[in-house]
Design an enzyme around this catalytic site. Structure first.
Site, PDB file in Angstrom:
ATOM      1  N   LYS A 116       0.824  -1.214   0.000  1.00 44.01           N
ATOM      2  CA  LYS A 116       0.000   0.000   0.000  1.00 44.01           C
ATOM      3  C   LYS A 116       0.854   1.258   0.000  1.00 44.01           C
ATOM      4  O   LYS A 116       0.503   2.253  -0.633  1.00 44.01           O
ATOM      5  CB  LYS A 116      -0.935   0.023   1.214  1.00 44.01           C
ATOM      6  CG  LYS A 116      -1.848  -1.197   1.335  1.00 44.01           C
ATOM      7  CD  LYS A 116      -2.718  -1.408   0.112  1.00 44.01           C
ATOM      8  CE  LYS A 116      -3.110  -2.872   0.002  1.00 44.01           C
ATOM      9  NZ  LYS A 116      -3.227  -3.389  -1.351  1.00 44.01           N
ATOM     10  N   GLU A 200      -2.864   7.478   8.206  1.00 39.71           N
ATOM     11  CA  GLU A 200      -3.588   8.435   7.354  1.00 39.71           C
ATOM     12  C   GLU A 200      -4.613   9.193   8.175  1.00 39.71           C
ATOM     13  O   GLU A 200      -5.111   8.683   9.181  1.00 39.71           O
ATOM     14  CB  GLU A 200      -4.368   7.688   6.251  1.00 39.71           C
ATOM     15  CG  GLU A 200      -3.544   7.260   5.069  1.00 39.71           C
ATOM     16  CD  GLU A 200      -4.372   6.563   3.998  1.00 39.71           C
ATOM     17  OE1 GLU A 200      -5.585   6.326   4.215  1.00 39.71           O
ATOM     18  OE2 GLU A 200      -3.804   6.256   2.952  1.00 39.71           O
ATOM     19  N   HIS A 235     -16.342  -4.866   4.521  1.00 40.21           N
ATOM     20  CA  HIS A 235     -15.383  -4.762   3.427  1.00 40.21           C
ATOM     21  C   HIS A 235     -15.700  -5.707   2.272  1.00 40.21           C
ATOM     22  O   HIS A 235     -14.827  -6.032   1.467  1.00 40.21           O
ATOM     23  CB  HIS A 235     -13.952  -4.959   3.926  1.00 40.21           C
ATOM     24  CG  HIS A 235     -13.589  -3.956   4.978  1.00 40.21           C
ATOM     25  ND1 HIS A 235     -13.484  -2.618   4.711  1.00 40.21           N
ATOM     26  CD2 HIS A 235     -13.380  -4.085   6.307  1.00 40.21           C
ATOM     27  CE1 HIS A 235     -13.193  -1.971   5.821  1.00 40.21           C
ATOM     28  NE2 HIS A 235     -13.129  -2.831   6.812  1.00 40.21           N
ATOM     29  N   ARG A 292      -6.198  -7.087 -11.119  1.00 37.73           N
ATOM     30  CA  ARG A 292      -6.963  -8.238 -11.628  1.00 37.73           C
ATOM     31  C   ARG A 292      -8.256  -7.733 -12.254  1.00 37.73           C
ATOM     32  O   ARG A 292      -8.622  -6.571 -12.097  1.00 37.73           O
ATOM     33  CB  ARG A 292      -7.323  -9.156 -10.462  1.00 37.73           C
ATOM     34  CG  ARG A 292      -8.155  -8.406  -9.419  1.00 37.73           C
ATOM     35  CD  ARG A 292      -8.768  -9.292  -8.357  1.00 37.73           C
ATOM     36  NE  ARG A 292      -9.711  -8.533  -7.548  1.00 37.73           N
ATOM     37  CZ  ARG A 292      -9.393  -7.824  -6.473  1.00 37.73           C
ATOM     38  NH1 ARG A 292      -8.147  -7.766  -6.077  1.00 37.73           N
ATOM     39  NH2 ARG A 292     -10.318  -7.150  -5.812  1.00 37.73           N
TER      40      ARG A 292
END
Ligand code: MV4
Length: 506
Positions: A116, A200, A235, A292
């Site tokens: 990330k 963040e 999620h 993907r």
């Protein structure tokens, strides 16, 4: 292009890829685990081979066994689908070593996007906005905490190797920092074997909007527009649509150009998705790249008229993207719901089992991407996605009414499905206005259920008649036992359908 393709996956996506191969005149090779011997993708493939026991570690994740099948059958390409090994650089490398084309990006691109923080650094270098915070792993807690104080709470700790919300902790205040730091690091270590985290600013109720990009081997990179994916539970995306109700042509152009810059800077090839968070003021921030084809790709196909799997195959074979697509604009509106074998009345617990009857919706603007059939037993070993129901319409309103109509036509008996969840979502006023965000579904499910709606005029009588006919049939047919067995199932699902219409259970 290619002569024969190995499809290294199962379920609806294996069926989806198989269909594209067949339309292109290519031979297909399927693979299956012990519990998937009778799966739809096995029945539809030109040939199919066993690759091990039910546990995916010992079958769908075994690169050595997949490559054995590739060699044995003489495949010249491999499509990984999504999930399993789709984003694993080792499969791409194994294909390269065997002289077989992997339909997807390079191993280097996957590695670059897998972290990330590396993704964020690439975004910053490409002038793509990122969420305020840092884009290096933070070594110690004191350093992280002082950064959090200077940014102001709330902040969020995320795993460097993260994904799917694992290793992510929201920190509301300075007092909560130490605990959140410990939890995020240990969860990251458990899930990814990598305890590193970064920090963040936490956005309160952002939307999840992602851009579909395609890149060919000749330097052309295009955006095929956005998908709105804010309706998620734990999620896990539940409803997706294109275009997003909040994205203007101007914002689409800006986000598309940002995603294209990022893909270009990463030396990307084939299909990719650039995820963004969008705040209430329509500021967008880069989140991560998925290397993907995604589950929700059909909504992009419906509004662009393109077949993304064929496009993937063509690009992998070295073809060029046509120039005109750099200016693509969505036509009409598309929406997808994910039907799972799970019980919405029991905390969405998986509900595998045998599908006793199934009636698929059809008609204007309806598409069903499915990996199941009547008589099929849904195994408990994998993700229980049964089918994706996709509607297209000229407007968002027409799309929603088609989707609701199709959900009413769709009957599956024998297992529980989450279809009632969609009946609820698709009638919520916020949803109909397009006012949704990433916390919206959790909030909806936390609210008490609405009162059972009164039956529509006439349905009560219809149900009573259906029930009476059912009992009559049972009594009459006791002499012709065989006949009754063949009829009892359709009658049961009809009755079930009536019952659901009457009590309107949600
Ligand atoms: C965030 C966020 C708010 N602020 N980052 C969740 C999974 C991971 N890929 C990123 N996620 C989020 N990151 C900041 N700085 C909110 C989420 C988030 C979320 C994002 C997309 C879709 C659904 C979500 C549900 C909860 C939280």
């Amino acid at each position: 292009m290619f002569r024969k393709i190995l499809i290294a996956n199962r379920g609806e996506i294996a069926v989806r890829v198989l269909r594209a191969c067949r339309e292109l005149g290519m031979q297909t090779v399927g693979v299956f685990s012990e519990v998937d011997r009778n799966a739809l993708h096995v029945r539809l493939a030109d040939e199919a081979y066993a690759i091990g026991p039910a546990a995916s570690r010992e079958s769908y994740l075994r690169i050595d066994r997949l490559m054995d099948v590739v060699r044995k059958t003489g495949c010249d390409a491999l499509h990984p689908g999504y999930g399993f090994l789709a984003e694993n650089p080792a499969l791409q490398r194994a294909c390269a070593d065997a002289g077989v084309t992997f339909i997807g990006p390079s191993a280097e691109a996957m590695e670059k996007m897998g972290s990330k923080t590396a993704g964020k650094q690439l975004a910053r270098r490409s002038d793509v906005p990122t969420v305020p915070g840092n884009d290096e792993p933070i070594e110690n807690q004191e350093e992280a905490q002082s950064l959090a104080r200077s940014m102001g709470y709330p902040v969020v700790l995320k795993a460097v190797a993260g994904g799917g919300g694992k290793g992510m902790r929201i920190v509301p205040s300075d007092a909560a920092f130490a605990g959140a730091w410990r939890d995020a690091s240990s969860e990251a270590l458990n899930a990814f074997d990598d305890a590193r985290v970064f920090l963040e600013k936490y956005l309160i109720a952002p939307r999840h909007v992602e851009i579909q990009v395609f890149a060919d081997r000749h330097g052309r990179v295009v955006s095929l527009g956005e998908r709105e994916c804010s309706i998620q539970r734990r999620h896990q995306k539940v409803v997706e649509e294109a275009p997003s109700p909040i994205v203007t042509p101007e914002l689409r152009r800006k986000m598309g150009e940002a995603a294209v810059r990022l893909a270009r800077a990463g030396g990307y090839e084939n299909a990719g998705t650039v995820e963004f968070l969008v705040d209430a003021n329509l500021n967008f921030y880069f989140l991560e790249v998925n290397t993907r084809l995604q589950v929700e790709h059909p909504v992009t196909e419906q509004v662009t008229g393109l077949d993304l799997v064929k496009l993937q195959i063509a690009i992998a074979a070295g073809h060029r993207l046509p120039f005109e697509w750099e200016t693509i604009t969505p036509r009409g509106h598309a929406m997808e719901v994910r039907l799972y074998a799970e019980d919405p009345d029991n905390n969405f617990f998986p509900s595998p089992g045998k599908i006793l009857s199934r009636h698929a919706p059809t008609g204007p603007g309806i598409r069903l991407d499915e990996g199941v059939y009547e008589g099929y037993t849904v195994p408990l070993d994998y993700d229980p996605l049964l089918s994706k129901l996709i509607a297209w319409g000229n407007s968002r309103e027409e799309t929603i009414s088609r989707l609701r109509r199709a959900l009413d036509e769709y009957t599956i008996t024998g297992i529980r499905t989450n279809v009632s969840l969609f009946r609820r979502i698709l009638t919520e006023p916020d949803f109909l206005r397009g006012e949704i965000h990433t916390k919206w579904l959790d909030e909806l499910l936390a609210r008490p259920r609405p009162p059972v709606r009164p039956p529509r005029p006439g349905t009560e009588e219809a149900a009573a008649i259906a029930a009476a006919l059912w009992h009559l049939e049972q009594a009459n047919d006791s002499k012709a036992k065989n006949k009754m067995e063949s009829q009892s199932e359709p009658s049961r699902w009809k009755l079930q359908g009536r019952r659901e219409q009457v009590d309107g259970s949600l």
